[in-house]
Design an enzyme around this catalytic site. Structure first.
Site, PDB file in Angstrom:
ATOM      1  N   TYR A  57      57.795  43.529  -5.527  1.00  0.00           N
ATOM      2  CA  TYR A  57      57.825  44.888  -6.098  1.00  0.00           C
ATOM      3  C   TYR A  57      58.823  45.792  -5.365  1.00  0.00           C
ATOM      4  O   TYR A  57      59.418  46.676  -5.985  1.00  0.00           O
ATOM      5  CB  TYR A  57      56.409  45.496  -6.154  1.00  0.00           C
ATOM      6  N   ARG A  60      62.043  45.241  -7.079  1.00  0.00           N
ATOM      7  CA  ARG A  60      62.106  45.888  -8.385  1.00  0.00           C
ATOM      8  C   ARG A  60      62.261  47.402  -8.233  1.00  0.00           C
ATOM      9  O   ARG A  60      62.921  48.059  -9.031  1.00  0.00           O
ATOM     10  CB  ARG A  60      60.851  45.529  -9.190  1.00  0.00           C
ATOM     11  N   ASN A  95      55.498  49.468 -19.527  1.00  0.00           N
ATOM     12  CA  ASN A  95      56.537  49.393 -18.496  1.00  0.00           C
ATOM     13  C   ASN A  95      56.123  50.149 -17.238  1.00  0.00           C
ATOM     14  O   ASN A  95      55.544  51.231 -17.310  1.00  0.00           O
ATOM     15  CB  ASN A  95      57.851  49.970 -19.028  1.00  0.00           C
ATOM     16  N   HIS A 112      50.072  49.909 -17.613  1.00  0.00           N
ATOM     17  CA  HIS A 112      50.166  48.841 -16.606  1.00  0.00           C
ATOM     18  C   HIS A 112      50.546  49.374 -15.224  1.00  0.00           C
ATOM     19  O   HIS A 112      50.975  48.618 -14.366  1.00  0.00           O
ATOM     20  CB  HIS A 112      51.175  47.773 -17.060  1.00  0.00           C
ATOM     21  N   GLY A 179      60.095  47.021 -28.545  1.00  0.00           N
ATOM     22  CA  GLY A 179      60.546  46.192 -27.420  1.00  0.00           C
ATOM     23  C   GLY A 179      59.461  45.446 -26.675  1.00  0.00           C
ATOM     24  O   GLY A 179      59.511  45.350 -25.453  1.00  0.00           O
ATOM     25  N   ASN A 206      62.083  45.890 -32.762  1.00  0.00           N
ATOM     26  CA  ASN A 206      62.276  44.893 -31.705  1.00  0.00           C
ATOM     27  C   ASN A 206      63.531  44.080 -31.986  1.00  0.00           C
ATOM     28  O   ASN A 206      64.019  44.063 -33.111  1.00  0.00           O
ATOM     29  CB  ASN A 206      61.050  43.966 -31.657  1.00  0.00           C
ATOM     30  N   LEU A 207      64.004  43.426 -30.940  1.00  0.00           N
ATOM     31  CA  LEU A 207      65.200  42.593 -31.102  1.00  0.00           C
ATOM     32  C   LEU A 207      64.957  41.484 -32.119  1.00  0.00           C
ATOM     33  O   LEU A 207      65.841  41.092 -32.866  1.00  0.00           O
ATOM     34  CB  LEU A 207      65.557  41.982 -29.742  1.00  0.00           C
ATOM     35  N   GLU A 208      63.732  40.979 -32.130  1.00  0.00           N
ATOM     36  CA  GLU A 208      63.385  39.845 -33.010  1.00  0.00           C
ATOM     37  C   GLU A 208      61.916  39.987 -33.393  1.00  0.00           C
ATOM     38  O   GLU A 208      61.225  40.850 -32.851  1.00  0.00           O
ATOM     39  CB  GLU A 208      63.590  38.538 -32.236  1.00  0.00           C
TER      40      GLU A 208
HETATM   41  N1  APR Z   1      66.089  45.988 -27.697  1.00  0.00           N
HETATM   42  C1  APR Z   1      64.885  45.755 -28.287  1.00  0.00           C
HETATM   43  N2  APR Z   1      64.077  44.724 -27.954  1.00  0.00           N
HETATM   44  C2  APR Z   1      64.493  43.910 -26.982  1.00  0.00           C
HETATM   45  C3  APR Z   1      65.725  44.086 -26.316  1.00  0.00           C
HETATM   46  C4  APR Z   1      66.544  45.182 -26.705  1.00  0.00           C
HETATM   47  N3  APR Z   1      67.714  45.427 -26.132  1.00  0.00           N
HETATM   48  N4  APR Z   1      65.853  43.103 -25.398  1.00  0.00           N
HETATM   49  C5  APR Z   1      64.768  42.344 -25.487  1.00  0.00           C
HETATM   50  N5  APR Z   1      63.930  42.817 -26.447  1.00  0.00           N
HETATM   51  C6  APR Z   1      62.620  42.312 -26.856  1.00  0.00           C
HETATM   52  C7  APR Z   1      62.474  40.820 -26.758  1.00  0.00           C
HETATM   53  O1  APR Z   1      62.911  40.213 -27.948  1.00  0.00           O
HETATM   54  C8  APR Z   1      60.976  40.656 -26.544  1.00  0.00           C
HETATM   55  O2  APR Z   1      60.287  40.525 -27.775  1.00  0.00           O
HETATM   56  O3  APR Z   1      61.670  42.859 -25.976  1.00  0.00           O
HETATM   57  C9  APR Z   1      60.573  41.968 -25.860  1.00  0.00           C
HETATM   58  C10 APR Z   1      60.227  41.851 -24.388  1.00  0.00           C
HETATM   59  O4  APR Z   1      59.100  41.037 -24.240  1.00  0.00           O
HETATM   60  P1  APR Z   1      58.483  40.691 -22.807  1.00  0.00           P
HETATM   61  O5  APR Z   1      59.560  40.237 -21.886  1.00  0.00           O
HETATM   62  O6  APR Z   1      57.347  39.756 -23.035  1.00  0.00           O
HETATM   63  O7  APR Z   1      57.988  42.116 -22.265  1.00  0.00           O
HETATM   64  P2  APR Z   1      56.659  42.915 -22.647  1.00  0.00           P
HETATM   65  O8  APR Z   1      56.253  42.622 -24.051  1.00  0.00           O
HETATM   66  O9  APR Z   1      56.877  44.317 -22.242  1.00  0.00           O
HETATM   67  O10 APR Z   1      55.616  42.250 -21.660  1.00  0.00           O
HETATM   68  C11 APR Z   1      54.294  42.742 -21.644  1.00  0.00           C
HETATM   69  O11 APR Z   1      53.771  41.384 -19.786  1.00  0.00           O
HETATM   70  O12 APR Z   1      54.092  40.454 -17.700  1.00  0.00           O
HETATM   71  C12 APR Z   1      53.586  41.485 -18.378  1.00  0.00           C
HETATM   72  O13 APR Z   1      52.950  43.438 -17.376  1.00  0.00           O
HETATM   73  C13 APR Z   1      54.073  42.828 -17.937  1.00  0.00           C
HETATM   74  O14 APR Z   1      54.100  44.853 -19.210  1.00  0.00           O
HETATM   75  C14 APR Z   1      54.489  43.503 -19.212  1.00  0.00           C
HETATM   76  C15 APR Z   1      53.733  42.700 -20.260  1.00  0.00           C
END
Ligand code: APR
Length: 242
Positions: A57, A60, A95, A112, A179, A206-208
């Protein structure tokens, strides 16, 4: 979706901060592809090896302090939405960065936890914390050494503000997810909750396609800095209607 006074809940995840220079978790090269959750993000890991967890941490926190890391157009668009939408707008973020805060989001819950805070295991107080958390650090309130931990919700722990979030979801007319991969509960279940308990219109930005994509009424796939400002403009009535 026409301009109304419906309350909005926006759930954000790592994808909204990606273009600000913060890594996501599960994408190619993401944090959990480099480090194992069991080593750094559980209470057991902290008991077993506090130095390793604190160092993870600390690293980060340093990344967040870099001058290149700042709020992007997606964070700013959500602030505009909060200021200009006639109903209430609550942002619930998974986040631990402070980019929504720095952008000026007011109605914001960090479910979180927050990287820039430390919590004392002895007196339970939460403190702002900008530098490293040393293993023998002294709590500024109770003066106990070696009891500070990052104010982060680890796997196996209960997220923060769940009562407030549940209430906001029950009252919302529009639920927007930005995201997030939809891999981690309870946040991944909010879309279903908002549909069932509030009959909310649900939107995925979201990206996908995320894990729960079929539960969203509307999908916009692309990078957050493009699709979030465009969607906010549409909601506020300045852009083309979907
Ligand atoms: N714009 C939009 N979406 C994006 C971008 C972007 N530039 N880049 C990546 N993404 C999307 C990815 O496609 C993915 O679906 O963001 C998502 C990120 O997913 P994760 O990495 O799983 O992150 P998150 O969903 O926030 O994770 C949830 O998991 O480990 C824990 O506590 C941590 O809060 C976190 C939780």
């Amino acid at each position: 979706m026409r301009k109304t006074d419906a309350n909005i809940v926006v759930l954000t995840g790592a994808g909204i901060s990606k273009e600000s220079g913060i890594d996501t978790f599960r994408d190619k090269g993401g944090i959990w592809t480099q480090v194992s959750i069991e080593d750094v993000a559980t209470p057991e890991a902290f008991q077993r090896d506090p130095e390793r967890v604190l160092a993870f941490y600390d690293e980060r926190r340093k990344q967040l302090a870099s001058k290149d890391v700042k709020p992007n157009a997606a964070h700013r668009a959500l602030v505009t939405l909060e200021k200009e939408w006639p109903g209430s707008v609550m942002v619930v973020t998974q986040n631990i960065d402070d980019l929504h805060d720095r952008a000026g989001q007011k109605n914001l819950l960090h479910m979180h936890g927050e990287l820039l805070k430390a919590r004392c295991l002895k007196c339970k107080r939460v403190h702002s914390w900008k530098g490293d958390i040393h293993v023998d650090a002294i709590c500024p309130s109770c003066r106990q050494p070696s009891r500070l931990r990052p104010h982060i919700v680890w796997f196996g722990e209960v997220p923060l503000y769940m009562d407030q979030i549940q209430k906001a979801l029950t009252d919302c007319g529009i639920f927007i997810s930005v995201g997030t991969s939809g891999a981690v509960y309870p946040a991944a279940g909010f879309v279903q909750y908002a549909r069932t308990h509030a009959g909310a219109h649900t939107v995925e930005l979201n990206l996908e396609a995320s894990a729960g994509s079929s539960l969203f009424d509307e999908h916009h796939h692309g990078s957050a800095t493009e699709i979030v400002p465009t969607y906010v403009e549409t909601l506020l009535g300045d852009g083309p209607r979907p």
